[in-house]
Design an enzyme around this catalytic site. Structure first.
Site, PDB file in Angstrom:
ATOM      1  N   GLN A 262      54.333  15.794  13.723  1.00  0.00           N
ATOM      2  CA  GLN A 262      52.982  15.408  13.293  1.00  0.00           C
ATOM      3  C   GLN A 262      51.999  15.448  14.475  1.00  0.00           C
ATOM      4  OE1 GLN A 262      52.016  12.008  10.579  1.00  0.00           O
ATOM      5  NE2 GLN A 262      51.638  10.908  12.477  1.00  0.00           N
TER       6      GLN A 262
ATOM      7  N   GLU B  48      55.018   9.297  19.398  1.00  0.00           N
ATOM      8  CA  GLU B  48      55.960  10.416  19.523  1.00  0.00           C
ATOM      9  C   GLU B  48      57.083  10.338  18.497  1.00  0.00           C
ATOM     10  OE1 GLU B  48      57.279  10.515  23.578  1.00  0.00           O
ATOM     11  OE2 GLU B  48      55.503  11.663  24.207  1.00  0.00           O
TER      12      GLU B  48
ATOM     13  N   ARG C  16      58.764   2.203   6.929  1.00  0.00           N
ATOM     14  CA  ARG C  16      59.791   2.284   5.880  1.00  0.00           C
ATOM     15  C   ARG C  16      61.041   1.453   6.198  1.00  0.00           C
ATOM     16  NH1 ARG C  16      57.744   7.476   5.571  1.00  0.00           N
ATOM     17  NH2 ARG C  16      57.062   8.155   3.511  1.00  0.00           N
TER      18      ARG C  16
ATOM     19  N   MET D 155      49.006   4.233   8.172  1.00  0.00           N
ATOM     20  CA  MET D 155      49.102   3.995   6.731  1.00  0.00           C
ATOM     21  C   MET D 155      49.427   2.523   6.482  1.00  0.00           C
ATOM     22  SD  MET D 155      50.541   7.453   5.019  1.00  0.00           S
ATOM     23  CE  MET D 155      52.260   7.209   5.356  1.00  0.00           C
ATOM     24  N   GLY D 156      49.166   1.683   7.480  1.00  0.00           N
ATOM     25  CA  GLY D 156      49.373   0.247   7.300  1.00  0.00           C
ATOM     26  C   GLY D 156      50.831  -0.157   7.443  1.00  0.00           C
ATOM     27  N   ALA D 157      51.148  -1.381   6.942  1.00  0.00           N
ATOM     28  CA  ALA D 157      52.464  -1.993   7.178  1.00  0.00           C
ATOM     29  C   ALA D 157      52.735  -1.948   8.689  1.00  0.00           C
ATOM     30  CB  ALA D 157      53.561  -1.294   6.378  1.00  0.00           C
TER      31      ALA D 157
ATOM     32  N   HIS E 217      52.705   0.583  16.036  1.00  0.00           N
ATOM     33  CA  HIS E 217      51.262   0.756  15.799  1.00  0.00           C
ATOM     34  C   HIS E 217      50.453  -0.066  16.810  1.00  0.00           C
ATOM     35  CE1 HIS E 217      52.715   1.402  11.483  1.00  0.00           C
ATOM     36  NE2 HIS E 217      52.115   2.527  11.775  1.00  0.00           N
TER      37      HIS E 217
ATOM     38  N   VAL F 298      58.409   3.364  20.069  1.00  0.00           N
ATOM     39  CA  VAL F 298      58.826   1.976  20.321  1.00  0.00           C
ATOM     40  C   VAL F 298      60.093   1.733  19.499  1.00  0.00           C
ATOM     41  CG1 VAL F 298      58.176  -0.465  20.146  1.00  0.00           C
ATOM     42  CG2 VAL F 298      56.441   1.257  20.704  1.00  0.00           C
TER      43      VAL F 298
HETATM   44  O1  PAF Z   1      51.761   8.580  10.816  1.00  0.00           O
HETATM   45  C1  PAF Z   1      51.121   8.130   9.839  1.00  0.00           C
HETATM   46  O2  PAF Z   1      51.109   6.924   9.600  1.00  0.00           O
HETATM   47  C2  PAF Z   1      50.348   9.096   8.956  1.00  0.00           C
HETATM   48  O3  PAF Z   1      51.024  10.289   8.798  1.00  0.00           O
HETATM   49  C3  PAF Z   1      48.909   9.323   9.408  1.00  0.00           C
HETATM   50  C4  PAF Z   1      48.839   9.995  10.773  1.00  0.00           C
HETATM   51  C5  PAF Z   1      48.156   8.008   9.459  1.00  0.00           C
HETATM   52  C6  PAF Z   1      48.181  10.238   8.416  1.00  0.00           C
HETATM   53  O4  PAF Z   1      48.161   9.681   7.141  1.00  0.00           O
END
Ligand code: PAF
Length: 291
Positions: free
Chosen positions: A161, A156, A195, A38-40, A45, A184
Site C-alpha cells: 500500500q 510499513e 482486524r 480506517m479507525g479502530a 496508528h 509496531v
Molecule cells: O491502511 C488503511 O487503513 C487504509 O488502507 C487507508 C490507507 C486509510 C485507505 O483507506
C-alpha cells in the site's frame, strides 16, 4: 484575554469544512500532515500521529472505512468501528482535526473515477484481493487533494500500500511527501492491526507464528544457505503447521519495486498473507536486517 482554544480534535464530516480549516492554517503558513486511517485505532496508528506531530504544525487524522477497497461485503460490514474511542485517543495526543466523512460525502451518486497503479498493484494483496489497491489509491488520492497536506504518514505493515500510494502521488504530481513508519508489534511479534480485535483467544495464540516464520525465513535467506524457493516452501509448511489456512502468499520480492526475487541479492522483503479462521493477517519483513 486569550481567545478560548477549541477542544481537540475538531471533528468535521464534510469536504468543504475540511478545506476551510486547511485554508485557515495555510493563510498563517502552517505545515500540514495527514494520517489516513480506517479507525479502530491502535498504537501503530498513534505512532503515525506522533511522527506527524513531530514534523508538522497541524495534523489531520482521517477515519473512513472505505467501501471500495473491500472485496468482500462481510469483511466491510464486520470491520471494527469505534469512532468515540478513536476520538478520545486522538484527543489525548492533541490532534487538531478529525475528518470522518460519511460514505455519501466521499462517493456521491454518479461517482465513477478509479485510480489504478497498474504495475505495483498486480501482485500480493492486489492479486489476492481484486480491486483492493485501486480502492486504496482512489481514496488516498481524494484525501490528498481534499487536504492539500504537505506530508502523509503510512505504516510499513502495509508495505505494498505504501509503495502504491507513493507511486500514485508521484505519477499524479500531488505535492505531498509520503513518510513511511516502521511496523509496531506486540511483545510476541504480532503486527498491530485493527482486524486483530476480531481474533478469538485461540487464534490470537496462533498469530505470533506468522512473525516467527517470517523471521526464521529472513535469517535463512540472509545466510544464503538455502535456495529461496526451498526456504519459502519450508516457510509455507511452517505456517500451515501453525494453523494458517489458506496461505494467500508467502513471497520474496524486491523492496524497491516489488519484483519477485529468487535470492536476496538486493534490498529484499518477505511478504505474507494468511488466514486464521475468518481473519486474514498480513505482515512483511526486510531480509538482511530482520533479526
Ligand atoms: O491502511 C488503511 O487503513 C487504509 O488502507 C487507508 C490507507 C486509510 C485507505 O483507506
Amino acid at each position: 484575554m486569550d481567545a478560548p482554544s477549541e477542544a481537540k480534535p475538531v471533528t468535521v464530516r464534510r469536504i468543504h469544512a475540511l478545506r476551510e480549516k486547511v485554508a485557515g492554517w495555510r493563510q498563517v503558513g502552517e505545515s500540514i500532515a495527514i494520517v489516513p486511517t480506517m479507525g479502530a485505532l491502535h498504537e501503530g496508528h498513534l505512532e503515525l500521529v506522533r511522527r506527524a506531530q513531530a514534523d508538522c504544525a497541524r495534523v489531520i487524522a482521517t477515519i473512513f472505512v472505505n467501501p471500495i477497497q473491500f472485496n468482500q461485503a462481510d469483511d466491510l460490514s464486520r470491520y471494527p468501528r469505534d469512532e468515540a474511542g478513536d476520538a478520545a485517543k486522538l484527543a489525548e495526543l492533541g490532534v487538531d482535526l478529525l475528518f470522518a466523512p460519511p460514505p455519501q460525502e466521499f462517493y456521491p451518486e454518479g461517482f465513477q473515477t478509479l485510480v489504478s497503479v497498474a504495475g505495483l498493484s498486480a501482485c500480493l494483496c492486489g492479486a489476492t484481493r481484486p480491486g483492493h489497491m485501486e480502492g486504496v489509491a482512489t481514496v488516498v488520492a481524494k484525501l490528498f487533494l481534499q487536504s492539500q497536506a504537505d506530508r502523509a504518514y503510512f505504516g510499513e505493515k502495509d508495505y505494498q500500500q505504501l509503495m502504491v500510494v507513493r507511486r500514485m502521488a508521484h505519477d499524479l504530481d500531488i505535492p505531498v511527501k509520503i513518510e513511511a513508519v516502521p511496523t509496531v508489534r506486540e511483545a510476541d511479534g504480532v503486527a498491530l492491526a485493527s482486524r486483530n480485535r476480531r481474533l478469538t483467544p485461540a487464534q490470537r495464540a496462533q498469530a505470533p507464528a506468522l512473525y516467527r516464520a517470517l523471521s526464521t525465513l529472513a535469517a535463512r535467506l540472509a545466510a544464503g544457505t538455502t535456495p529461496a524457493q526451498a526456504a519459502l516452501a519450508q516457510g509455507r509448511a511452517e505456517l500451515a503447521q501453525a494453523g494458517f489456512d489458506p496461505i494467500d502468499y508467502l513471497e520474496l520480492r524486491a523492496a524497491g519495486d516489488l519484483r519477485p526475487l529468487d535470492r536476496a541479492d538486493r534490498p529484499a522483503r518477505l511478504f505474507a498473507a494468511a488466514w486464521l479462521g475468518e481473519i486474514r493477517l498480513i505482515d512483511n519483513l526486510a531480509v538482511g536486517n530482520a533479526l
